[in-house]
Design a protein around this motif. Structure first.
Motif, PDB file in Angstrom:
ATOM      1  N   ARG A  94       0.832  -1.201   0.000  1.00 34.19           N
ATOM      2  CA  ARG A  94       0.000   0.000   0.000  1.00 34.19           C
ATOM      3  C   ARG A  94       0.870   1.255   0.000  1.00 34.19           C
ATOM      4  NH1 ARG A  94      -3.222  -3.482   3.679  1.00 34.19           N
ATOM      5  NH2 ARG A  94      -1.838  -2.818   5.362  1.00 34.19           N
ATOM      6  N   SER A  95       0.304   2.333  -0.503  1.00 31.92           N
ATOM      7  CA  SER A  95       1.030   3.599  -0.543  1.00 31.92           C
ATOM      8  C   SER A  95       1.288   4.107   0.877  1.00 31.92           C
ATOM      9  CB  SER A  95       0.239   4.643  -1.323  1.00 31.92           C
ATOM     10  OG  SER A  95      -0.909   5.041  -0.597  1.00 31.92           O
ATOM     11  N   PHE A  96       2.291   4.962   1.011  1.00 28.85           N
ATOM     12  CA  PHE A  96       2.642   5.513   2.319  1.00 28.85           C
ATOM     13  C   PHE A  96       1.450   6.267   2.921  1.00 28.85           C
ATOM     14  CE2 PHE A  96       4.318   9.078   4.855  1.00 28.85           C
ATOM     15  CZ  PHE A  96       4.972   8.362   5.849  1.00 28.85           C
ATOM     16  N   LEU A  97       0.761   7.078   2.094  1.00 29.89           N
ATOM     17  CA  LEU A  97      -0.384   7.846   2.574  1.00 29.89           C
ATOM     18  C   LEU A  97      -1.496   6.922   3.058  1.00 29.89           C
ATOM     19  CD1 LEU A  97      -1.785  10.559   2.997  1.00 29.89           C
ATOM     20  CD2 LEU A  97      -2.555  10.451   0.609  1.00 29.89           C
ATOM     21  N   HIS A  98      -1.749   5.863   2.283  1.00 32.21           N
ATOM     22  CA  HIS A  98      -2.787   4.904   2.669  1.00 32.21           C
ATOM     23  C   HIS A  98      -2.427   4.232   3.992  1.00 32.21           C
ATOM     24  CE1 HIS A  98      -5.136   1.169   2.687  1.00 32.21           C
ATOM     25  NE2 HIS A  98      -5.987   1.801   1.893  1.00 32.21           N
ATOM     26  N   GLU A  99      -1.165   3.861   4.152  1.00 36.30           N
ATOM     27  CA  GLU A  99      -0.718   3.219   5.392  1.00 36.30           C
ATOM     28  C   GLU A  99      -0.904   4.152   6.584  1.00 36.30           C
ATOM     29  OE1 GLU A  99       0.041   0.315   6.151  1.00 36.30           O
ATOM     30  OE2 GLU A  99       0.895  -0.767   4.471  1.00 36.30           O
TER      31      GLU A  99
END
Length: 627
Positions: A72-77
């Motif tokens: 998952r993307s950093f923002l999503h995490e």
């Protein structure tokens, strides 16, 4: 769609039309190394594993190891972790601290007033009244729908009216058609064998049979069944409930619930008390049977409907897609948005939910061993043609004419929108030519691995039975439509109502304290005696809030990198799909608004109300199994 894609000319081609076939094959080889199927052992010990080999072999295979492309993307995490911590801290506070603070305050006040403090157990005890109060005054949690219905209909309270009793019964029936497991109900053509010894008992003064016999109701196509015998795994110690329902005043209502108890050879039948029966043991017994039935259906829901045949089933499909379809293939570009972040959430589920001592072991009645066994047994009888197609499911179950079956109405219109989108897209790239499908080596390899027999060492395929051949464009369209429907519509309808249903245990409990396999499983004095503890309830609230987070896009609103991978023609089909979804959204909103207005206009308190169904509004349907 804007101008951001005008300068992008991605390679979208069938194998036969690709001028860079060598590069295509090399990329596919890399994908096959990164995406491998595995028959998960789910952390069983070696000695357990040997006895569970048949169970493991019949589970849908999943991705062996998560490649970096699936992370998952950093923002999503960050968003996920923030929500996780907030809900976890909230629940930990109420599990372990708040009742101790309340006790300390009470102790201080009692000391100052020279009074004897009440026993500490009183503060750690979790009652139905306490749950209702908590949700009503919580600044952090919305009141779940199940709690609202229980509170508004004054369930198990002395002042509950006859119309409130009937309304609560309708909610129990409504859960069978619009709750978290909506695909079990089917019409009956004769009295089911479990109910034969009890027909006269059922018919006597029944509040919802309109003074007719059960046989007459069946001849009028009014009687439906929900059979949960599958969850017993053919073990006599586990209950296998069956419920009958009828159409009464154009609403689905319960007729009776049968239980295979130890104390009676023919089992036991429980039915709603006659009109006019007020608060007391007879009514409480029926309320308790509803609670018990819902708890047992929850085991089916989390095992088969949710974990087994959305998350696990589609995990293997995605692996087969990555292994056999080039990222240049138009069908890869069609499917990939609907597998967005799925492998990552499935990996997390294996670590947190399915692991020994995880959520399934902690708060589910069946626990993980039996739940995995249930998925495995169901997969033995599961076939693509019988179980995967939702239009066929409604037809074969004789469920097309159940009033208030809003899930059915919304699912069919969304399925048709998906089918239309997939059909136009697929026919364009295959030039409406069946031979192009038959001669597509990648799409045929995709099908072969989906149907290849499963092997315990992971060298096989998904082992799907009843899977159609890809010999026409239409047969391919049917399969792709089903895959997209399961990843989006079916999973959303299965997953996102969970907080509304599970968060208030009397409505839909994951487990009960008077366990049903015991000979005496009823607690007739207080319903509070059977509900989960404070710790169990807040564990369920925490996980259900996390599982119902919406952190990815709604159906048809694809992330930019998926749109950029399509050519202009593909994006045009997506735009048309989006317009159809807007029309569907308006139709669903109009229906729900009409229901709300009708409920406001009801001046007679004896008129039963319908409930709106929001979960398949396209805004509430995610593209993928991303949570």
């Amino acid at each position: 769609m804007g101008n951001i894609f005008t300068s992008i000319k991605p390679n979208v081609s069938l194998p036969k039309d690709d001028d860079e076939f060598d590069i295509r094959e090399k990329n596919l080889e890399t994908a096959r190394k990164n995406y491998q199927l595995e028959q998960k052992t789910h952390m069983f010990l070696d000695v357990e594993q040997r006895s569970m080999d048949d169970v493991i072999l019949n589970l849908p295979p999943m991705l062996r190891k998560l490649p970096k492309e699936e992370k998952r993307s950093f923002l999503h995490e960050i968003r996920f972790i923030v929500h996780f911590l907030l809900h976890r801290l909230y629940c930990v506070f109420h599990q372990h601290l708040k009742w101790r603070i309340d006790r300390l305050i009470h102790f201080i006040i009692s000391f100052l007033l020279f009074q004897r403090p009440k026993p500490s157990a009183r503060y750690n005890r979790w009652t139905i009244e306490g749950m209702i109060s908590h949700f009503q005054w919580s600044f952090f949690l919305n009141e779940p729908m199940g709690c609202k219905v229980w509170r508004k209909e004054a369930v198990d309270l002395p002042h509950q009216t006859s119309s409130q009793i009937a309304q609560a019964d309708h909610w129990f029936a409504w859960q069978r058609i619009n709750g978290v497991t909506r695909n079990l109900i089917k019409r009956v053509d004769e009295v089911p064998e479990q109910f034969l010894p009890f027909v006269k008992e059922i018919e006597k003064s029944h509040p919802y049979l309109s003074s007719q016999s059960l046989q007459v109701q069946i001849k009028q196509n009014n009687v439906y069944i929900v059979d949960l015998t599958e969850i017993s795994l053919k073990e006599p110690k586990l209950l296998a409930p069956v419920a009958l329902f009828t159409v009464y005043k154009n609403l689905l209502m319960p007729v009776a619930v049968w239980l295979n108890t130890k104390t009676h050879v023919d089992g036991e039948v429980h039915k709603p008390p006659p009109h006019g029966v007020k608060y007391g043991l007879r009514l409480r017994k029926w309320v308790e049977i509803r609670i018990l039935f819902n708890m047992l259906e929850a085991q089916y829901h989390e095992s088969i409907t949710h974990l087994g045949f959305t998350h696990m089933l589609m995990d293997g499909v995605s692996v087969c897609m990555h292994r056999n379809l080039s990222d240049r293939h138009p069908i890869y570009k069609l499917l990939s948005p609907h597998f967005h972040y799925m492998h990552g959430i499935n990996r997390d589920a294996q670590k947190v939910l399915i692991s020994p001592g995880g959520y399934l072991d902690g708060v589910m009645y069946l626990r993980r061993d039996n739940m995995l066994n249930l998925i495995s047994k169901h997969n033995e009888i599961w076939t693509f043609t019988t179980h995967a197609s939702i239009p066929r499911s409604f037809e074969t179950r004789g469920a097309m004419n159940i009033p208030g079956y809003f899930f059915k109405d919304d699912a069919l219109i969304l399925h048709e929108a998906i089918r239309k989108y997939v059909s136009e897209y697929t026919n364009y790239y295959y030039e409406k030519n069946d031979e192009n499908v038959e001669n597509d080596s990648e799409i045929q390899a995709f099908r072969n691995e989906l149907t290849l027999e499963r092997k315990i060492d992971g060298s096989g395929g998904c082992g799907m039975k009843g899977f159609p051949s890809f010999n026409t464009v239409q047969s391919l369209v049917d399969v792709l439509t089903t895959f997209i429907y399961i990843c989006s519509v079916e999973h959303s309808a299965t997953n996102f109502p969970q907080f509304d249903q599970y968060a208030f245990p009397p409505n839909f409990a994951a487990k009960l304290h008077c366990q049903p396999e015991q000979e005496k499983y009823t607690c007739e004095e207080y319903l509070d005696d059977i509900i989960p503890t404070r710790n169990e309830t807040f564990s369920t609230i925490a996980i259900m809030k996390i599982l119902t987070l919406r952190l990815t896009n709604s159906i048809g609103n694809y992330e930019n990198h998926y749109l950029q991978a399509m050519d202009s023609n593909g994006r045009a089909f997506v735009q048309k799909f989006q317009q159809n979804l807007l029309t569907i959204k308006d139709c669903i909103n109009q229906r729900n608004n009409e229901i709300r207005e009708e409920n406001k206009d009801v001046t007679c308190k004896t008129v039963l109300k319908e409930y709106p169904y929001e979960w398949l509004n396209p805004d509430n349907v995610l593209n993928s199994i991303s949570i």
